[in-house]
Design a protein around this motif. Structure first.
Motif, PDB file in Angstrom:
ATOM      1  N   GLY A 118      46.350   8.854  28.024  1.00 46.43           N
ATOM      2  CA  GLY A 118      45.888   8.728  26.621  1.00 46.43           C
ATOM      3  C   GLY A 118      45.280  10.047  26.153  1.00 46.43           C
ATOM      4  O   GLY A 118      45.675  11.112  26.616  1.00 46.43           O
ATOM      5  N   ARG A 119      44.331   9.986  25.275  1.00 45.50           N
ATOM      6  CA  ARG A 119      43.862  11.202  24.615  1.00 45.50           C
ATOM      7  C   ARG A 119      43.001  12.102  25.508  1.00 45.50           C
ATOM      8  O   ARG A 119      42.798  13.283  25.229  1.00 45.50           O
ATOM      9  N   GLU A 120      42.495  11.548  26.609  1.00 46.53           N
ATOM     10  CA  GLU A 120      41.686  12.364  27.519  1.00 46.53           C
ATOM     11  C   GLU A 120      42.185  12.171  28.946  1.00 46.53           C
ATOM     12  O   GLU A 120      42.551  11.079  29.352  1.00 46.53           O
ATOM     13  N   MET A 121      42.177  13.277  29.695  1.00 46.17           N
ATOM     14  CA  MET A 121      42.678  13.240  31.078  1.00 46.17           C
ATOM     15  C   MET A 121      41.591  13.799  31.996  1.00 46.17           C
ATOM     16  O   MET A 121      40.899  14.755  31.621  1.00 46.17           O
ATOM     17  N   CYS A 122      41.440  13.209  33.174  1.00 44.09           N
ATOM     18  CA  CYS A 122      40.501  13.770  34.157  1.00 44.09           C
ATOM     19  C   CYS A 122      41.262  14.212  35.390  1.00 44.09           C
ATOM     20  O   CYS A 122      41.938  13.409  36.033  1.00 44.09           O
ATOM     21  N   VAL A 123      41.208  15.503  35.661  1.00 48.22           N
ATOM     22  CA  VAL A 123      41.819  16.042  36.878  1.00 48.22           C
ATOM     23  C   VAL A 123      40.676  16.243  37.865  1.00 48.22           C
ATOM     24  O   VAL A 123      39.700  16.944  37.543  1.00 48.22           O
ATOM     25  N   ALA A 124      40.761  15.604  39.033  1.00 48.97           N
ATOM     26  CA  ALA A 124      39.595  15.565  39.927  1.00 48.97           C
ATOM     27  C   ALA A 124      39.799  16.423  41.178  1.00 48.97           C
ATOM     28  O   ALA A 124      40.900  16.563  41.680  1.00 48.97           O
ATOM     29  N   LYS A 135      48.810  29.071  39.309  1.00 49.69           N
ATOM     30  CA  LYS A 135      49.079  27.984  38.362  1.00 49.69           C
ATOM     31  C   LYS A 135      49.245  26.643  39.091  1.00 49.69           C
ATOM     32  O   LYS A 135      50.029  26.546  40.044  1.00 49.69           O
ATOM     33  N   VAL A 136      48.495  25.681  38.629  1.00 47.15           N
ATOM     34  CA  VAL A 136      48.592  24.311  39.142  1.00 47.15           C
ATOM     35  C   VAL A 136      49.333  23.492  38.082  1.00 47.15           C
ATOM     36  O   VAL A 136      48.962  23.529  36.903  1.00 47.15           O
ATOM     37  N   TYR A 137      50.416  22.820  38.499  1.00 48.24           N
ATOM     38  CA  TYR A 137      51.220  22.035  37.554  1.00 48.24           C
ATOM     39  C   TYR A 137      50.957  20.548  37.802  1.00 48.24           C
ATOM     40  O   TYR A 137      51.333  20.007  38.843  1.00 48.24           O
ATOM     41  N   VAL A 138      50.273  19.929  36.861  1.00 45.74           N
ATOM     42  CA  VAL A 138      50.017  18.488  36.988  1.00 45.74           C
ATOM     43  C   VAL A 138      51.175  17.760  36.309  1.00 45.74           C
ATOM     44  O   VAL A 138      51.381  17.903  35.100  1.00 45.74           O
ATOM     45  N   HIS A 139      51.946  17.046  37.106  1.00 46.09           N
ATOM     46  CA  HIS A 139      53.108  16.299  36.584  1.00 46.09           C
ATOM     47  C   HIS A 139      52.628  14.899  36.203  1.00 46.09           C
ATOM     48  O   HIS A 139      52.507  14.020  37.062  1.00 46.09           O
ATOM     49  N   VAL A 140      52.337  14.754  34.922  1.00 43.67           N
ATOM     50  CA  VAL A 140      51.709  13.503  34.475  1.00 43.67           C
ATOM     51  C   VAL A 140      52.784  12.444  34.212  1.00 43.67           C
ATOM     52  O   VAL A 140      53.588  12.570  33.298  1.00 43.67           O
ATOM     53  N   MET A 141      52.790  11.461  35.095  1.00 47.18           N
ATOM     54  CA  MET A 141      53.769  10.379  34.998  1.00 47.18           C
ATOM     55  C   MET A 141      53.118   9.084  34.514  1.00 47.18           C
ATOM     56  O   MET A 141      53.791   8.158  34.108  1.00 47.18           O
ATOM     57  N   PHE A 142      51.786   9.062  34.630  1.00 50.37           N
ATOM     58  CA  PHE A 142      51.024   7.885  34.136  1.00 50.37           C
ATOM     59  C   PHE A 142      50.069   8.405  33.061  1.00 50.37           C
ATOM     60  O   PHE A 142      48.936   8.777  33.354  1.00 50.37           O
ATOM     61  N   TRP A 143      50.582   8.489  31.833  1.00 57.00           N
ATOM     62  CA  TRP A 143      49.833   9.169  30.775  1.00 57.00           C
ATOM     63  C   TRP A 143      48.523   8.453  30.456  1.00 57.00           C
ATOM     64  O   TRP A 143      48.518   7.268  30.158  1.00 57.00           O
ATOM     65  N   PRO A 178      46.925  21.551  46.957  1.00 56.98           N
ATOM     66  CA  PRO A 178      45.980  20.716  47.709  1.00 56.98           C
ATOM     67  C   PRO A 178      45.328  19.642  46.832  1.00 56.98           C
ATOM     68  O   PRO A 178      44.639  18.765  47.319  1.00 56.98           O
ATOM     69  N   PHE A 179      45.584  19.770  45.508  1.00 61.96           N
ATOM     70  CA  PHE A 179      44.879  18.866  44.584  1.00 61.96           C
ATOM     71  C   PHE A 179      45.752  17.685  44.188  1.00 61.96           C
ATOM     72  O   PHE A 179      46.262  17.633  43.091  1.00 61.96           O
ATOM     73  N   GLN A 180      45.960  16.755  45.091  1.00 65.60           N
ATOM     74  CA  GLN A 180      46.787  15.611  44.697  1.00 65.60           C
ATOM     75  C   GLN A 180      46.041  14.726  43.696  1.00 65.60           C
ATOM     76  O   GLN A 180      44.815  14.578  43.798  1.00 65.60           O
ATOM     77  N   GLN A 181      46.789  14.219  42.694  1.00 65.69           N
ATOM     78  CA  GLN A 181      46.194  13.407  41.618  1.00 65.69           C
ATOM     79  C   GLN A 181      46.980  12.103  41.479  1.00 65.69           C
ATOM     80  O   GLN A 181      47.738  11.908  40.537  1.00 65.69           O
ATOM     81  N   PRO A 182      46.854  11.202  42.434  1.00 64.61           N
ATOM     82  CA  PRO A 182      47.676   9.977  42.423  1.00 64.61           C
ATOM     83  C   PRO A 182      47.490   9.143  41.163  1.00 64.61           C
ATOM     84  O   PRO A 182      48.392   8.414  40.770  1.00 64.61           O
ATOM     85  N   HIS A 183      46.365   9.298  40.489  1.00 65.15           N
ATOM     86  CA  HIS A 183      46.147   8.501  39.255  1.00 65.15           C
ATOM     87  C   HIS A 183      46.941   9.059  38.079  1.00 65.15           C
ATOM     88  O   HIS A 183      47.096   8.407  37.042  1.00 65.15           O
ATOM     89  N   LEU A 184      47.442  10.286  38.241  1.00 63.95           N
ATOM     90  CA  LEU A 184      48.199  10.915  37.140  1.00 63.95           C
ATOM     91  C   LEU A 184      49.675  11.056  37.485  1.00 63.95           C
ATOM     92  O   LEU A 184      50.541  10.928  36.628  1.00 63.95           O
ATOM     93  N   GLY A 185      49.945  11.384  38.762  1.00 61.24           N
ATOM     94  CA  GLY A 185      51.340  11.619  39.161  1.00 61.24           C
ATOM     95  C   GLY A 185      51.399  12.575  40.329  1.00 61.24           C
ATOM     96  O   GLY A 185      50.682  12.407  41.313  1.00 61.24           O
ATOM     97  N   GLN A 186      52.245  13.616  40.223  1.00 65.55           N
ATOM     98  CA  GLN A 186      52.405  14.585  41.309  1.00 65.55           C
ATOM     99  C   GLN A 186      51.835  15.935  40.868  1.00 65.55           C
ATOM    100  O   GLN A 186      51.626  16.171  39.665  1.00 65.55           O
TER     101      GLN A 186
END
Ligand code: FHN
Length: 405
Positions: free
Chosen positions: A338-344, A328-336, A313-321
């Motif tokens: 940098g050194r810090e990431m915010c999952v919202a 377990k929630v798998y954040v597929h980071v396609m738009f890296w 349910p936690f879509q993260q369009p700013h990061l990917g899919q």
């Protein structure tokens, strides 16, 4: 899909559960059309008279065909099932059909390629799918239709039903029946109810797609990723347009595009069926095989986020899919980032975060509905898709946005 009373799995859910777990299949379009090598619609597009086209069968003798090699490639790609064109629209059968002389057994090859494919799949523990085209361009009755040519249509429909019966009877347990080509005729005209009842009586555990004109077990968006509330599978060519071998179509999708298509399917609870088009000699073009192997390399590092996983349910369009499996929630980071990431937007308490491929634990801080992950490398460890795992407490809960307050 579970029955409402006791949560028992429904019959459909039982027979499709392996497929939902599998998530990724390899489609193979192969037949006479690989000889002219201008795609599987060459007979229609170039209006090749059927007797002229039939001459190709005298040249179709693929000495290099080796089903074990096809299955090995599917395994290397991380595919869990395969779907082979047993007969495409041109009418040429890759098996020993008793209701057609236009087969690979009765012409130059003198081989039952479907039998060889089934044996190779079974040997390797690969789930077996048959593609079957209801339409057959060689039959005038197909073009006339049932209203204009009822007698001819009856004979044509009997031929189709007889061929499906052969495929469901003569090759042991088959896992998927992938119909195609019902257009423009109705399921009533094809006798799809009776046809699929016969299929299920012969193959009680088989799953059937929605292209006999009836919904059956799963939907089949083509060349696009379109989520459905029913089980669904997006099928795609590895190049721009052609399913059958067509070296003139040079625009092969990149490994990045292909992996990201697979991930996008799974993030929508869908499967991905990716096509290869072997050459007339039976070999899979090296540029296509290379892409299949690249997918497999990514899956060997990240398959946990795909096999048996589904939508989160936690879509993260700013990061990917995002995909999810259990806690377990798998954040597929396609738009890296940098050194810090915010999952919202995650309301759950996050217990642990780490890189899936390396297992490297990550520093994180949860501030209400924002999760900050820090100490990341400046560049994406995997430019195709870097998977960051969040282990959460309890059932997934989305925190509604409130940043304007
Ligand atoms: O006409 C066919 C086409 O050749 C190919 O087999 C695809 C694969 O899904 N199905 C039909 C087009 O929708």
């Amino acid at each position: 899909m579970s029955s409402p009373i006791n949560g028992e799995k429904s019959t459909v859910e039982k027979r499709i559960s392996w497929w939902l777990e599998a998530r990724f299949g390899m489609f193979i379009h192969w037949g006479l059309y690989a000889i002219p090598a201008r795609g599987e619609w060459v007979m229609y597009c170039e209006r090749i008279p059927k007797d002229e086209y039939a001459l190709l069968a005298q040249k179709f003798n693929p000495k290099k065909f080796d089903a074990d090699k096809w299955v090995a490639l599917a395994k290397q790609a991380g595919a869990k099932y395969m779907v082979l064109t047993t007969r495409h629209h041109d009418g040429f059968c890759l098996w020993d059909s008793s209701v057609s002389d236009f087969t690979s057994v009765k012409t130059a090859a003198k081989r039952d390629f479907v039998a060889e494919y089934v044996e190779a799949c079974r040997k390797a523990g690969m789930r077996i799918g048959f593609y079957y085209s209801l339409l057959d361009w060689r039959w005038p009755a197909y073009w006339d239709g049932p209203e204009k040519n009822p007698e001819g249509w009856k004979e044509f429909r009997n031929y189709v039903h007889a061929q499906v019966r052969e495929l469901m009877t003569n090759y042991g347990k088959i896992d998927i029946l992938w119909y195609d080509g019902a257009w423009p005729h109705s399921p009533e005209a094809w006798g799809s109810e009776q046809l699929n009842a016969m299929v299920r009586s012969l193959q009680p555990e088989i799953i059937i797609n929605n292209r006999s004109g009836l919904p059956e077990d799963f939907d089949t968006p083509e060349q696009r990723i379109e989520r459905s509330l029913r089980p669904w599978e997006a099928c795609m060519t590895i190049d721009d347009l052609w399913w059958g071998y067509h070296p003139g179509d040079p625009n092969l999708k990149s490994p990045m595009q292909l992996v990201r298509s697979l991930v996008k399917c799974v993030s929508g609870n869908g499967n991905f069926l990716l096509n290869v088009g072997p050459k007339a000699d039976g070999t899979i073009p090296p540029e296509q095989a290379a892409r299949m192997r690249a997918i497999g390399r990514w899956l060997r590092r990240n398959g946990e986020s795909i096999y048996g996983a589904g939508a989160a349910p936690f879509q993260q369009p700013h990061l990917g899919q995002v995909t999810m499996k259990g806690s377990k929630v798998y954040v597929h980071v396609m738009f890296w980032p940098g050194r810090e990431m915010c999952v919202a937007g995650i309301k759950n308490r996050v217990l642990k975060t780490y890189m899936l491929a390396s297992g490297k634990k990550l520093l994180f801080e949860q501030k209400e509905d924002r999760l900050f992950i820090r100490g990341l490398p400046l560049r994406a460890p995997d430019p195709i898709d870097t998977v960051v795992v969040l282990e959460i407490e309890g059932e997934p809960e989305v925190a509604p946005p409130s940043f304007w307050k």
